[in-house]
Design an enzyme around this catalytic site. Structure first.
Site, PDB file in Angstrom:
ATOM      1  N   ARG A 265       0.279  32.411  28.800  1.00 59.00           N
ATOM      2  CA  ARG A 265       1.207  32.626  30.168  1.00 59.00           C
ATOM      3  C   ARG A 265       2.285  33.431  29.187  1.00 59.00           C
ATOM      4  O   ARG A 265       2.227  33.469  28.539  1.00 59.00           O
ATOM      5  CB  ARG A 265       1.951  31.831  30.228  1.00 59.00           C
ATOM      6  CG  ARG A 265       0.996  30.006  31.013  1.00 59.00           C
ATOM      7  CD  ARG A 265      -0.084  31.064  32.260  1.00 59.00           C
ATOM      8  NE  ARG A 265       0.676  31.786  33.302  1.00 59.00           N
ATOM      9  CZ  ARG A 265       0.459  31.266  34.503  1.00 59.00           C
ATOM     10  NH1 ARG A 265       0.317  30.112  34.779  1.00 59.00           N
ATOM     11  NH2 ARG A 265       1.077  32.343  35.855  1.00 59.00           N
ATOM     12  N   LYS A 551       1.782  -7.949  32.754  1.00 58.16           N
ATOM     13  CA  LYS A 551       0.863  -7.017  32.784  1.00 58.16           C
ATOM     14  C   LYS A 551       1.255  -5.477  31.515  1.00 58.16           C
ATOM     15  O   LYS A 551       2.553  -4.659  31.492  1.00 58.16           O
ATOM     16  CB  LYS A 551       0.942  -6.420  34.704  1.00 58.16           C
ATOM     17  CG  LYS A 551      -0.400  -5.216  34.383  1.00 58.16           C
ATOM     18  CD  LYS A 551      -0.250  -5.110  36.324  1.00 58.16           C
ATOM     19  CE  LYS A 551      -1.516  -4.040  35.723  1.00 58.16           C
ATOM     20  NZ  LYS A 551      -1.629  -2.487  35.428  1.00 58.16           N
ATOM     21  N   GLU A 697       5.732  -3.096  34.006  1.00 61.65           N
ATOM     22  CA  GLU A 697       4.802  -3.157  34.768  1.00 61.65           C
ATOM     23  C   GLU A 697       4.703  -3.277  35.663  1.00 61.65           C
ATOM     24  O   GLU A 697       4.120  -3.451  37.151  1.00 61.65           O
ATOM     25  CB  GLU A 697       3.444  -2.306  33.899  1.00 61.65           C
ATOM     26  CG  GLU A 697       2.936  -2.174  35.344  1.00 61.65           C
ATOM     27  CD  GLU A 697       1.700  -1.619  34.780  1.00 61.65           C
ATOM     28  OE1 GLU A 697       0.916  -0.752  35.145  1.00 61.65           O
ATOM     29  OE2 GLU A 697       1.117  -2.231  33.260  1.00 61.65           O
TER      30      GLU A 697
END
Length: 842
Positions: A265, A551, A697
């Site tokens: 870019r 988790k 989580e």
């Protein structure tokens, strides 16, 4: 001479057999980083194998900065170039496209040499349409008269952040768009644009016009705006864009172009339009990537966007990646234009080559659609059906490679000696994108004999995808042993047949309704048991004895303990043992069992001791020993175990989880410094409270009576923590499209010292029944006055106000800095609550 040489004097370089004159290599193109023209040329040369498939066959519009990009304070001018400039090399293919001002000859960028030329003339940005030039029927390729614009083969959404927004908000919109696109049967892939926002690409079958694709993209953008009007806008008007993300659907217009993936870019720093993974978009610190970072990523993990450009082997340009990696002046390997010997017999050919590269391995190549589809097989063809070997797909090779033997010079791609181990013809039974079954018939008296094999893809697509090479139990007769492969590998220090065996069968995992049957302790374990989405209410329905585990925000890993060593396998079955030496090196693990198969999660912890998936990204894609060793010091991992499938030869999968847990705690009580069995909670609500307190989580609720079943099961429920907020309803915006005549979204508030503070809108989470009930309940409450303070004009436009008497509840991701709910989703009315009871939750 390599394009990376940067002497000040003009140089003539050879790239892919082409001679190019490069000049002013020391010229600074990016003053803020000191990046020179020589470095830009080097980047274009090195990135060619992954960039070329995304521009192949597409007319390229270039954006040129002949004096460099300048600085933020003093940017330098640029200009768009469509016509290929006079003096451009004759060998650059081009196609003429008619415009109102006449025909313009666009370059077609099909090889690395063209990329190097474009860098030489300061074409930093490459922009392409979503269609390719249709090949001419008589020439089979595109040229000045070689075809017209074809039908678009990909859809793109440009997620452009308005004032006050950035990449995290674009990532949020990308996830919302992904859900819609998945529902349409499309698989979108993200690219951080290197400028402001994110591009989402989805592969199309090429059967619809640009106008049709644009209409679909526009409808998708409008649907996103209707559901998330506070976050998304589909109008190009700058007046409505502050604080929102524009979903620019217009890039699908046949006359428009988008920055090509992997293009540089022209920004103050040499950022790149960089393909990313969905996991990376979860990182709140998501940022654009520089060209050097992109080169490192491609070396480490290949092209995350490869599936977008994947095609059949024999299409024009199928050998671009092969050619881009090789200079015919420096390597004796055959080039794509070299004549190939005619295929003998009625069956296609195969060759297995012994490749003494940096690490000795074997290359399996199969003739298909005019090329040799190729895999690198580190351990060669399995000797028996009792083991599977890893195979990594490489770039397609020209047919002439089937007879190639020779020395690839040092410093060249694949340097080392290549010899033919065996060759012949093959009979094909099945060829799918993810599975091949075939019988190879080698040379008479050769080391292979005849062998029926299966190739099964386990991860990735295209080049660098991983497969399992399996010798089936059913064979076409007695085959000659493949011992010479094993002896050769063992003699050179590579893995030999003494390694632990791989799985005996390549059959799919058993159905969910049947308990899994684990392989022997020395083999790959079965597919893991997976948790279904759930809620605390569903978890309570498991019974009073249900328990919960944290988790962990990591990657699933099944471990095979045998002979005093631990091997780890990913959920897909990929062997990931070498990626985590702190868990698998000799002495790192010690189980109180002769053999075992265990289930757990590989986790990286942040400075606060919390699992961090973004940190784990630093480890999970590495494959080189020195890179793993270096990153291991910066990002150590742990293995958290929560189940066991077998131990000491006993099959445990049919036994209740409570029994298996007892065995696991016994055999893994002192499993290793980096291996642990985290505790379970006998109260799901308490576990959720602990997870919330420590910003984890969520939790997984489990039925202690459940057997171990491969696949998803509602006996395990994942409960992800979601923030909730009670809200007062003060207005309604009418629905559009499919919701015409009913509620589009509700305007919400929370009481504060000044009255009822506006906190945003909610437009998702409603069932048809809920919409009917809300419409009937709110209609008698219609009012003239706006009950809120702080409502932005765009949100107030078209709103129908109601008396603020009803309380509802939403779940949401977070509070924005401006005090609005982000990603709000409707949960339901709260008739047990009055507006005065509502308070803002932290």
């Amino acid at each position: 001479m390599s394009p990376s040489e940067r002497d000040a004097a003009p140089q003539t370089v050879r790239v892919g057999g082409r001679r190019l004159r490069v000049t002013n290599l020391d010229k600074v193109m990016y003053p803020e980083t000191g990046t020179t023209k020589g470095e830009v040329i080097d980047y274009m040369w090195r990135i060619a194998p992954v960039l070329l498939p995304h521009v192949a066959g597409r007319p390229v519009t270039r954006k040129r900065w002949v004096d460099g990009v300048g600085t933020v304070a003093d940017p330098l001018p640029s200009f768009f170039a469509k016509d290929l400039e006079r003096g451009a090399p004759e060998w650059i293919p081009r196609v003429t496209i008619e415009h109102s001002t006449g025909g313009k000859a666009y370059p077609l960028v099909d090889d690395a040499a063209t990329l190097v030329y474009l860098a030489q003339v300061a074409s930093l940005e490459l922009h392409v349409p979503q269609w390719r030039i249709a090949a001419s029927a008589d020439t089979g390729h595109s040229g000045p008269d070689g075809g017209a614009p074809g039908l678009p083969d990909r859809l793109v959404l440009d997620l452009d952040p308005g004032p006050g927004m950035g990449l995290p908000e674009c990532a949020e919109v990308a996830r919302l768009a992904r859900d819609i696109l998945h529902g349409m049967g499309l698989d979108p892939l993200p690219v951080t644009s290197g400028s402001k926002g994110i591009h989402l690409y989805a592969r199309l079958p090429g059967s619809q016009t640009s106008a049709h694709v644009s209409a679909v993209a526009k409808a998708l953008a409008q649907a996103l705006e209707a559901d998330h009007p506070k976050l998304v806008v589909s109008s190009m008007s700058k007046a409505v864009r502050p604080g929102r993300v524009l979903v620019d659907w217009s890039q699908n217009n046949g006359k428009k172009t988008t920055i090509a993936p992997y293009s540089l870019r022209g920004r103050p720093k040499p950022w790149v339009a960089a393909p990313r993974t969905w996991e990376e978009l979860e990182d709140p610190q998501l940022r654009h990537l520089r060209f050097d970072e992109v080169l490192d990523r491609v070396e480490r993990m290949g092209d995350p966007l490869a599936a977008l450009a994947a095609g059949t082997g024999g299409e024009p340009g199928a050998l671009r990646a092969y050619a881009a990696k090789r200079d015919p002046a420096r390597t004796p390997e055959p080039m794509p234009e070299d004549a190939a010997p005619a295929a003998s017999g009625q069956h296609p050919r195969f060759v297995i080559q012994r490749h003494e590269a940096r690490r000795l391995h074997f290359d399996l190549r199969l003739e298909r659609d005019g090329v040799l589809v190729s895999w690198a097989v580190p351990k060669g063809v399995p000797e028996t059906s009792g083991r599977n070997h890893l195979a990594v797909q490489t770039e397609d090779h020209p047919l002439a490679y089937a007879t190639f033997e020779g020395e690839i010079p040092r410093g060249e791609y694949g340097a080392g000696r290549m010899t033919i181990w065996d060759a012949g013809a093959y009979e094909l039974e099945k060829w799918r994108d993810d599975e091949l079954i075939l019988t190879l018939h080698g040379r008479p008296g050769g080391p292979l004999g005849s062998a029926r094999l299966a190739l099964i893809r386990t991860s990735g697509q295209g080049e660098k995808s991983q497969w399992l090479l399996h010798r089936t139990k059913e064979q076409p007769g007695r085959s000659a042993p493949a011992a010479s492969q094993a002896q050769a590998l063992s003699a050179d220090g590579a893995a030999s047949s003494a390694d632990p065996a791989d799985p005996a069968d390549a059959n799919p995992a058993p159905a969910e309704s049947e308990p899994s049957k684990p392989e022997g302790a020395g083999s790959r374990p079965p597919a893991p048991m997976l948790a279904a989405h759930g809620s605390a209410g569903l978890a309570r329905s498991m019974g009073a004895d249900a328990w919960a585990e944290m988790k962990w925000d990591g990657v699933r890993a099944l471990g095979v303990w045998r002979g005093g060593r631990l091997r780890l396998f990913a959920r897909s079955g990929t062997d990931i043992t070498e990626r985590y030496p702190e868990l698998t090196a000799p002495g790192a693990a010690r189980f109180e069992a002769a053999d075992a198969v265990v289930d757990g999660e590989v986790v990286a912890l942040d400075g606060g001791g919390r699992p961090s998936f973004s940190l784990l990204q630093n480890r999970m894609h590495l494959s080189r020993d020195h890179e793993i060793a270096a990153e291991m010091r910066r990002t150590p991992v742990r293995l958290y175990l929560f189940d066991v499938l077998s131990a000491d030869g006993a099959d445990l999968v049919s036994r209740p989880l409570a029994d298996r847990r007892g065995v696991l705690e016994r055999i893994a009580a002192a499993a290793g410094d980096a291996i642990a069995v985290p505790p379970v909670f006998d109260d799901v609500e308490h576990a959720l409270a602990v997870a919330r307190e420590h910003d984890l989580e969520g939790v997984v609720a489990k039925d202690p009576r459940s057997p171990y079943r491969s696949g998803r099961s509602d006996r395990w429920l994942k409960l992800k923590l979601t923030r909730t907020q009670e809200v007062v309803i003060g207005g309604v915006r009418p629905g559009r499209g499919g919701r015409s005549g009913t509620i589009g979204s509700l305007l919400l508030g929370v009481p504060d010292d000044e009255g009822l503070a506006y906190v945003g809108r909610v437009g998702t989470g409603f069932s048809e029944r809920a919409l009917r009930q809300l419409s009937a309940t709110l209609e008698p409450l219609r009012a003239e006055a706006n009950p809120f303070h702080g409502v932005p004009a765009p949100d107030a436009r078209e709103a129908h106000w109601v008396r603020p008497e009803l309380v509802g509840e939403v779940e949401f991701a977070e509070w924005t800095p401006g005090g609005n709910l982000r990603q709000a989703r409707w949960r339901g009315l709260r008739p047990d609550k009055a507006p005065g009871d509502v308070v803002r939750e932290p």
